[in-house]
Structure formats: structure tokens, C-alpha cells
Design a protein around this motif. Sequence first.
Motif, mmCIF file in Angstrom:
data_model
loop_
_atom_site.group_PDB
_atom_site.id
_atom_site.type_symbol
_atom_site.label_atom_id
_atom_site.label_comp_id
_atom_site.label_asym_id
_atom_site.label_seq_id
_atom_site.Cartn_x
_atom_site.Cartn_y
_atom_site.Cartn_z
ATOM 1 N N THR A 57 24.745 31.235 18.729
ATOM 2 C CA THR A 57 24.507 31.853 17.428
ATOM 3 C C THR A 57 25.575 31.410 16.430
ATOM 4 O O THR A 57 26.777 31.503 16.718
ATOM 5 N N PHE A 58 25.113 30.973 15.261
ATOM 6 C CA PHE A 58 26.018 30.379 14.284
ATOM 7 C C PHE A 58 25.638 30.835 12.872
ATOM 8 O O PHE A 58 24.493 31.231 12.620
ATOM 9 N N GLU A 59 26.591 30.752 11.958
ATOM 10 C CA GLU A 59 26.318 31.023 10.557
ATOM 11 C C GLU A 59 26.331 29.715 9.781
ATOM 12 O O GLU A 59 27.117 28.812 10.085
ATOM 13 N N ARG A 60 25.449 29.638 8.791
ATOM 14 C CA ARG A 60 25.415 28.462 7.917
ATOM 15 C C ARG A 60 24.959 28.895 6.527
ATOM 16 O O ARG A 60 24.163 29.832 6.381
ATOM 17 N N GLN A 107 20.126 31.443 15.582
ATOM 18 C CA GLN A 107 20.256 31.478 17.043
ATOM 19 C C GLN A 107 19.365 30.406 17.642
ATOM 20 O O GLN A 107 18.206 30.260 17.263
ATOM 21 N N GLN A 146 35.914 27.370 19.504
ATOM 22 C CA GLN A 146 35.406 28.723 19.304
ATOM 23 C C GLN A 146 34.119 28.977 20.095
ATOM 24 O O GLN A 146 33.814 30.115 20.448
ATOM 25 N N THR A 149 22.138 33.499 9.661
ATOM 26 C CA THR A 149 22.580 33.534 11.050
ATOM 27 C C THR A 149 21.488 32.894 11.898
ATOM 28 O O THR A 149 20.342 33.338 11.883
ATOM 29 N N ALA A 166 30.591 29.322 10.780
ATOM 30 C CA ALA A 166 31.178 30.294 11.709
ATOM 31 C C ALA A 166 30.427 30.240 13.036
ATOM 32 O O ALA A 166 29.240 29.907 13.075
ATOM 33 N N VAL A 167 31.145 30.580 14.106
ATOM 34 C CA VAL A 167 30.557 30.661 15.447
ATOM 35 C C VAL A 167 30.573 32.121 15.870
ATOM 36 O O VAL A 167 31.634 32.736 15.982
ATOM 37 N N GLU A 168 29.387 32.687 16.104
ATOM 38 C CA GLU A 168 29.308 34.075 16.571
ATOM 39 C C GLU A 168 29.273 34.154 18.091
ATOM 40 O O GLU A 168 29.812 35.082 18.686
ATOM 41 N N SER A 169 28.609 33.189 18.690
ATOM 42 C CA SER A 169 28.533 33.098 20.147
ATOM 43 C C SER A 169 28.085 31.674 20.476
ATOM 44 O O SER A 169 27.766 30.905 19.561
#
Length: 310
Positions: free
Chosen positions: A122-125, A137, A27, A135, A116-119
Motif C-alpha cells: 500500500t502506497f500513497e501517490r 493497494q 521503508q 492511497t 509514502a509507503v504505508e505497507s
Amino acid sequence: MTSLVIAEHDNQSIKAATLNTVAAAQQIGGDVHVLVAGYNAQAAAAEAAKVPGVAKVLLADAPQLEHGLAENVEATVLAVAKHYSHILAPATAAGKNVAPRIAAKLDVAQISDITAVESPDTFERPIYAGNAIATVQSADPVKVITVRTTAFNGVAPVGGNAAVERLEAAADSGLLQFVSREVTKLDRPELTSARVIVSGGRGLGGGENYTKILEPLADKLNAALGASRAAVDAGFAPNDYQVGQTGKIVAPELYVAVGISGAIQHLAGMKDSKVIVAINKDAEAPIFSVADYGLVEDLFTAVPHLADMV
């Protein structure tokens, strides 16, 4: 942009957590390489090469890597770290032992337990026991990441045909020595990979009831057995059965919570389960807030009856 996934394996085959981590790496984008660091681990490397989307497998094979000692694995990763934009490991006991050491040596901030992978940067945890999602970065040149495996569907184990390349293992650090390992042999599915989990809490009242009440239902469902922290602390179940923030994070297709009130610590470890069934005589128990199906009933009556019906 190329990502390196540190495989979790037993020198013969790769663990399911590796497939989830590869999914997260895909991703992010770019090529995905997998590092198999072990001893006589050619079979595990060959298995990793079959994973779809993996461009290359690096095999570091040496006696000092046989038991996955963190210092030796870390040094082996550092030797090739400059070639990668992202270094990922599953957020398991092994991954959480190695990744922080790599991040510290690279002088970068570790991004822990991503869901989750936003870019690519940038990630969610989860934070606050999963009650909030942060979120994050990162501007670090190399991003060291641990992946919450339950948040990513694992890629297929076959279908790929990656090349296996030998990598020279780092020398033994000499800082520690493997002495022994006691492996628990289970007749049931492993807790973290089970499709169905039957889990018990303090409401069972004792270790004898834990066995007497839960095992017949687990046998019928071919389920793994789990426990809340309160049940483990009370001695109802062994420590490796604990589900929760300080135990194991699980996301089975079916999670049956028996006599579990639903403390935040426990919910953090199982609320991503596909279907949650709660059995508790307290209608106000927090577990019902995350349950798909709830039964307000005395567990000593309800669970045996449910086992008879299965």
C-alpha cells in the motif's frame, strides 16, 4: 521479501536520486538490492555497495548498457525480476522510461510517483497535480514502482559494505542505437539537487530581465535558476529550467519564486520545498497560499534590493 532498486548513475558514480529510492525501498521492508546496469561501471557499483542498508549490488556491465537505453536495461531487469517482490526506480526521466516497460512485460500495474509507503502493498501517490493524495493497494506478485525522490530523505552515501555480484547483461535488443548526447554544462548547482533555487515567472517580462534580475540574487545565494512554464514558453529561460508538473519536481531548502503567479502546474513541482519565499505585486496571487514568506512588491525594486542585502 526483497526489493530491487534500479540505480541511476553515470557509470562513475550513482546519482542522488538512487539514495532517495533506496530510502523508499527500506521503508517497504526486507532486503534491498541495487542494480547498476552500465559499461565500465565498476566505480558506480563500488559506490552503491557503500550505501547503508543495501544487502547486495548487482553489476551488469556491457557495451549495450553504456548509455542506459531503456530496452536493454529492461531486458536485464526482467532476467532477475522473478527473485524480487518489488522493483523500484526513481521517478526521473530515466526511471520513467524503464519502469513502464518492465511492468508491461510482467503484466502488472505500475505504481507511479509514490510519496509514502504505508505497507509493503500500500502506497500513497499524488493525483490532480498534487491537489489530492491517492492511497493505492496492489495485489500484483511483483510491484513495479517509481519513487518521487523529493518525498524521501536520501540515505547516507557511505557506511555500508555490500557484496558486488556480477550479473549477465541481456543481449542488445537491436531496436535502437545511441547516436549522440548534448550535455548542458552548468556553472550553478543542478536544479533537482540544489539546496537553494531562485525561480522566475512571466512577471519578469522578458529574457533580458530574467538574467538581469535573477542572476545577481542566485549568485549571492549559490542557487540554481528555475522558471515557470509560462516563462519557458515565452522564451525567458531554457526548457531544462522548468519547474512544475511537466517540468522538474524539486524540494530545496529554500525556493524563491519571483514574478510567479502560482498556477497549479507550477505548485505541483515545488510546494514540498522546505521554505518558500514569494515576491509578487499581486496580493491575490495563488503562490502566496503555499509561501512561508510573501512580499507584495514590484519585483524590479524588491529583488535587486534583496540581492544587495544578502
